[in-house]
Write an enzyme that holds these catalytic residues in place. Sequence first.
Site, PDB file in Angstrom:
ATOM      1  N   SER A  44       8.068  -6.722   9.606  1.00 46.24           N
ATOM      2  CA  SER A  44       7.202  -6.267   8.511  1.00 46.24           C
ATOM      3  C   SER A  44       7.464  -7.028   7.220  1.00 46.24           C
ATOM      4  O   SER A  44       6.860  -6.722   6.192  1.00 46.24           O
ATOM      5  CB  SER A  44       7.432  -4.782   8.267  1.00 46.24           C
ATOM      6  OG  SER A  44       8.810  -4.541   8.059  1.00 46.24           O
ATOM      7  N   THR A 171       7.974  -2.364   4.331  1.00 45.19           N
ATOM      8  CA  THR A 171       8.284  -3.205   3.175  1.00 45.19           C
ATOM      9  C   THR A 171       9.735  -3.048   2.752  1.00 45.19           C
ATOM     10  O   THR A 171      10.246  -1.930   2.725  1.00 45.19           O
ATOM     11  CB  THR A 171       7.404  -2.772   1.983  1.00 45.19           C
ATOM     12  OG1 THR A 171       6.065  -3.063   2.311  1.00 45.19           O
ATOM     13  CG2 THR A 171       7.796  -3.463   0.699  1.00 45.19           C
ATOM     14  N   THR A 189       6.964  -8.022   1.497  1.00 47.90           N
ATOM     15  CA  THR A 189       6.310  -7.464   2.680  1.00 47.90           C
ATOM     16  C   THR A 189       5.376  -8.474   3.337  1.00 47.90           C
ATOM     17  O   THR A 189       4.898  -9.411   2.676  1.00 47.90           O
ATOM     18  CB  THR A 189       5.477  -6.216   2.287  1.00 47.90           C
ATOM     19  OG1 THR A 189       5.063  -5.519   3.451  1.00 47.90           O
ATOM     20  CG2 THR A 189       4.249  -6.589   1.472  1.00 47.90           C
ATOM     21  N   ARG A 199      -6.312  -9.222   2.397  1.00 51.54           N
ATOM     22  CA  ARG A 199      -5.874  -7.926   1.850  1.00 51.54           C
ATOM     23  C   ARG A 199      -4.489  -8.050   1.206  1.00 51.54           C
ATOM     24  O   ARG A 199      -3.570  -8.638   1.768  1.00 51.54           O
ATOM     25  CB  ARG A 199      -5.845  -6.895   2.974  1.00 51.54           C
ATOM     26  CG  ARG A 199      -5.385  -5.487   2.552  1.00 51.54           C
ATOM     27  CD  ARG A 199      -3.909  -5.288   2.764  1.00 51.54           C
ATOM     28  NE  ARG A 199      -3.486  -3.895   2.555  1.00 51.54           N
ATOM     29  CZ  ARG A 199      -2.221  -3.504   2.467  1.00 51.54           C
ATOM     30  NH1 ARG A 199      -1.247  -4.385   2.573  1.00 51.54           N
ATOM     31  NH2 ARG A 199      -1.910  -2.250   2.282  1.00 51.54           N
ATOM     32  N   THR A 222       7.401   1.868  -0.745  1.00 53.38           N
ATOM     33  CA  THR A 222       7.049   1.355   0.571  1.00 53.38           C
ATOM     34  C   THR A 222       6.051   2.324   1.172  1.00 53.38           C
ATOM     35  O   THR A 222       6.022   3.494   0.806  1.00 53.38           O
ATOM     36  CB  THR A 222       8.284   1.206   1.479  1.00 53.38           C
ATOM     37  OG1 THR A 222       7.860   0.756   2.772  1.00 53.38           O
ATOM     38  CG2 THR A 222       9.033   2.507   1.643  1.00 53.38           C
ATOM     39  N   GLY A 223       5.235   1.839   2.081  1.00 47.93           N
ATOM     40  CA  GLY A 223       4.254   2.710   2.709  1.00 47.93           C
ATOM     41  C   GLY A 223       2.837   2.222   2.473  1.00 47.93           C
ATOM     42  O   GLY A 223       2.629   1.077   2.074  1.00 47.93           O
TER      43      GLY A 223
HETATM   44  N1  ASP Z   1       3.327  -1.269   1.047  1.00 46.09           N
HETATM   45  C1  ASP Z   1       3.014  -2.354   1.921  1.00 46.09           C
HETATM   46  C2  ASP Z   1       1.594  -2.721   1.834  1.00 46.09           C
HETATM   47  O1  ASP Z   1       0.756  -1.844   1.700  1.00 46.09           O
HETATM   48  C3  ASP Z   1       3.318  -2.154   3.347  1.00 46.09           C
HETATM   49  C4  ASP Z   1       4.202  -1.063   3.705  1.00 46.09           C
HETATM   50  O2  ASP Z   1       5.187  -0.823   3.012  1.00 46.09           O
HETATM   51  O3  ASP Z   1       3.926  -0.433   4.727  1.00 46.09           O
HETATM   52  O4  ASP Z   1       1.277  -3.881   1.959  1.00 46.09           O
END
Ligand code: ASP
Length: 312
Positions: A44, A171, A189, A199, A222-223
Amino acid sequence: MLITWSFGPVGARAAMPALLSGGGALDAAVDAATAIEADPEIDSVGLGGLPDAEGQVSLDACVMTDPDRCGAVMFLRDFAEPTRLARAVMEETIHVTLAGAGAEAFAESRGFRRTNLLTDHARSVWERWLGDPRAIDRDKYRGWLPPINVEELRGIETGTRLRTGEPPHDTVSILAQDASGALAGACSTSGMAFKVPGRVGDSPIVGQGLYVDQEAGAAAATGTGEIISGVCGSFLIVELMRRGEAPIDAVAEALDRIRRRFRLLPDHQVAFIAMNPAGQWASGALRPGFRHTIADEAGTRVEAPTLVLLDE
Ligand code: ASP
């Protein structure tokens, strides 16, 4: 150092010896992120990250120590060290953010090496997704994969699809404090797997994936980037700490803002880490599954977050 997810020890190993012997917080944050980016097993972040819908890996990262000291790169292809490059943008240009082909040309001009970021493993996961999106272990990647199509989105919305399990990778966000008390952060990330090409999520955007102000504190996320962006999550937490809230209360308030203002799907996951200038810190997640890594004089531990807002 406070690092998102259970791969944090990879970064701590690379950065803690120098930090414990008087090194700077920014060096530590960048070194930890760079080590995680270089690990092909972590799918990731950096090398080995899962690609977009067209099979191309694109990376996003930022670094920050203060409102007037931040740098970012986004939609970076073919270079494996986005955090070091973000630092170069901060230190060697008058800009904050470089994107796409411009960021790649800048990397080349600064001697960064072109690297094929798509590992055999990431390619095979992508090919499986192309052939049959349902073949992907969506439990494993909960909170991290876009819905396959409109029917699946409806399935998620009506709760007819069962989601359990823990997303092992995400991330990397890092907050560091050095012996002088200075704070620094880094966020890196490969973004949401199989995303629409182009994106960009929250991670490289100052105030969303990361915010640091020596006067008030530091926070990182993160997320699901689309949700974090909508509340400027990291900036919000730092501003709440500026007004006197403890890190844990600021994190709780940001998560609750998300809970109240979004139509949350079972796939949505968000976690924040926060640290104030006194060195108090906290982490919190919207849903179960998140882990943080904390590293200090006593060693490196992977732990459950201080707070989880929802039961599932
Ligand atoms: N926050 C990151 C993103 O949306 C990815 C993640 O942390 O899941 O690109």
